[in-house]
Design an enzyme around this catalytic site. Structure first.
Site, PDB file in Angstrom:
ATOM      1  N   CYS A 418      34.615  41.240  39.072  1.00  0.00           N
ATOM      2  CA  CYS A 418      34.326  40.523  40.455  1.00  0.00           C
ATOM      3  C   CYS A 418      33.853  41.414  41.311  1.00  0.00           C
ATOM      4  O   CYS A 418      33.071  41.024  42.289  1.00  0.00           O
ATOM      5  CB  CYS A 418      35.874  40.098  41.204  1.00  0.00           C
ATOM      6  SG  CYS A 418      36.854  39.066  39.835  1.00  0.00           S
TER       7      CYS A 418
HETATM    8  N1  LIG Z   1      34.864  36.857  40.034  1.00  0.00           N
HETATM    9  C1  LIG Z   1      35.962  36.830  40.704  1.00  0.00           C
HETATM   10  N2  LIG Z   1      37.051  36.309  39.903  1.00  0.00           N
HETATM   11  N3  LIG Z   1      36.108  36.946  42.209  1.00  0.00           N
HETATM   12  C2  LIG Z   1      37.198  36.716  42.596  1.00  0.00           C
HETATM   13  C3  LIG Z   1      37.301  36.432  44.130  1.00  0.00           C
HETATM   14  C4  LIG Z   1      38.428  36.473  44.907  1.00  0.00           C
HETATM   15  C5  LIG Z   1      38.198  35.958  46.160  1.00  0.00           C
HETATM   16  N4  LIG Z   1      39.597  36.376  47.050  1.00  0.00           N
HETATM   17  C6  LIG Z   1      37.942  34.603  46.361  1.00  0.00           C
HETATM   18  O1  LIG Z   1      38.958  34.057  46.408  1.00  0.00           O
HETATM   19  O2  LIG Z   1      36.956  34.175  46.255  1.00  0.00           O
END
Ligand SMILES: NC(=[NH2+])NCCC[C@H](N)C(=O)O
EC number: 3.5.3.6
Length: 431
Positions: A418
């Site tokens: 991420c």
């Molecule tokens: N590619 C990922 N899994 N990204 C995680 C993003 C986390 C972020 N807090 C959201 O909810 O958007």
């Protein structure tokens, strides 16, 4: 107080893609090819602008301690550099896109409008405040959020008064920016610039739009935008997995809708080498918001999988292919192993379960992104150190694991995949 612009200046090779024989400045034909260039965002003061009240809306579960989060992030960046990747920082790329005054003004106008101010005195005050700054300072100010007390509002704005007079921000902070994976996603010699699901993140992809259009590294270099952000249907990079130079897997998730998936599939089928998109439906919840929180590719024939999505071996999938006259065929399938073998032309596949499938370890480690591995070469990954059960499993399956520090970064619910947007990976040898 933390300095907000403690950005490590990247080595900037405008010809980086050419060094590897690629004509486009974006070239990503797999999830696992040797990582050569990647965009990151070091967490900044936007993190310190979280409060318990805003946390749920801004998609955080806790408030990371910024100095430690930055140390951890620097360690992550250094791990990538030590393994041969050029690290570019989002804010520097954006600043280098906004050197021309008219472009900067247009950007500010759009950013302020997307923050909810269409016209009127507050709109003008915000624009004046931002346009007066140097590009990098302006970018970091926008990222950190702008409080009512930052500008001189010596008038009564009915909207601000009637909505919530005590709310401190005019423009909200963007604490999720360090998850550079999501606002845009590299696919082949191009990318998608995403219309994101929640208001908390929607403005993030505007930075990428301006980088691609106006940063000299990308502008007029033939970068394909397979799908831009001017849509109402939603897609996020955590759901977009480049399985090979002609196969994509896309999560149908809390963040990516089936119609956006179909739309990007259509564009890829018409304009690129991609001829297969596997739509994979995952539970729609916060812990598993994107496909890459439960499933990642780490070698030619190896994947990490969170056991909870496997549903006794059955998972809803649709395999899309182009057909005549721009139409798409779609076949419903449920056996993940079979589908992957088929589309990747592999006879054997190794699905490595997060937390060794243990009923406690698996959900605990998935919550802290134990399935969210970033491959930096075939069979070589970067993971969070706290997920020791999953890391051990990966090693037992022959994977080379580089662990990075994770106590604060993980509070944002995202891991190494991420936190990275690869823009150049070497092509794979055909196996
Ligand atoms: N590619 C990922 N899994 N990204 C995680 C993003 C986390 C972020 N807090 C959201 O909810 O958007």
């Amino acid at each position: 107080m933390q300095k907000s612009t403690g950005v490590v200046t990247p080595e900037f090779h405008t010809d980086n893609a050419k060094n590897y024989g690629f004509s486009s400045p974006i070239h990503v034909s797999s999830e696992i090819g040797k990582l050569r260039s990647v965009i990151l965002k070091r967490p900044g003061r936007e993190i310190e602008n979280l409060t318990p009240d805003t946390m749920p809306r801004l998609l955080f579960d806790d408030i990371p301690y910024l100095p430690i989060a930055q140390k951890e992030h620097d360690y992550f960046a250094q791990t990538l550099r030590d393994n041969g990747a050029e690290v570019l920082y989002l804010e520097n790329l954006a600043a280098d896109a906004l050197n021309e005054q008219p472009v900067k003004q247009e950007f500010v106008d759009r950013m302020v409008k997307e923050s909810g101010f269409k016209d009127g005195l507050t709109y003008s005050a915000l624009k004046e405040y931002l346009v007066g700054m140097e590009p990098l300072q302006m970018i970091t100010t926008i990222m950190e959020g702008i409080r009512k007390s930052d500008i001189d509002l010596n008038y009564k704005d009915l909207r601000l008064l009637s909505e919530d007079a005590d709310y401190p921000f005019l423009m909200d902070p963007m604490p999720n920016l360090y998850f550079t994976r999501d606002p845009a996603a590299s696919i082949g010699d191009g990318l998608s610039i995403n219309h994101m699901t929640f208001a908390a993140r929607r403005r993030e992809s505007l930075f990428m739009e301006y980088i691609i259009k106006h940063n000299p590294r990308f502008a007029d270099q033939g970068v394909n935008v397979w799908r831009d952000r001017n849509h109402t249907t939603r897609i996020e990079g955590g759901d977009e997995l480049v399985l090979s130079d002609h196969v994509m897997a896309i999560g149908i998730s809390q963040r990516t809708s089936a119609d956006a998936l179909e739309d990007i599939a259509r564009n890829l089928f018409t304009n690129s080498n991609y001829d297969t998109v596997v739509g994979i439906k995952i539970p729609h919840n916060h812990a598993m918001m994107h496909l890459d929180t439960v499933f990642t590719m780490i070698n030619y024939n190896q994947f990490t999988v969170h056991p909870q999505i496997m549903n006794g071996g059955k998972i809803d999938m649709w395999v899309l292919h182009p057909s005549k006259d721009g139409q798409i065929t779609s076949e419903h399938r449920t056996d993940l192993l079979e589908v992957l073998k088929e589309v990747l032309h592999q006879s054997e596949l190794d699905l490595i379960p997060t937390g060794n499938s243990d009923p406690i370890f698996a959900p605990r480690e998935q919550w802290n992104d134990g399935s969210n591995t970033l491959a930096i070469a075939p069979g070589e990954v970067v993971t969070y150190d706290r997920n020791y059960v999953s890391n051990e499993m990966l090693r037992e399956h022959g994977i080379l694991v580089h662990e990075v520090l994770s106590s604060e970064l993980s509070r944002g619910r995202g891991g190494p995949r991420c936190m990275s947007m690869p823009i150049i990976r070497e092509d794979l040898e055909t196996k």
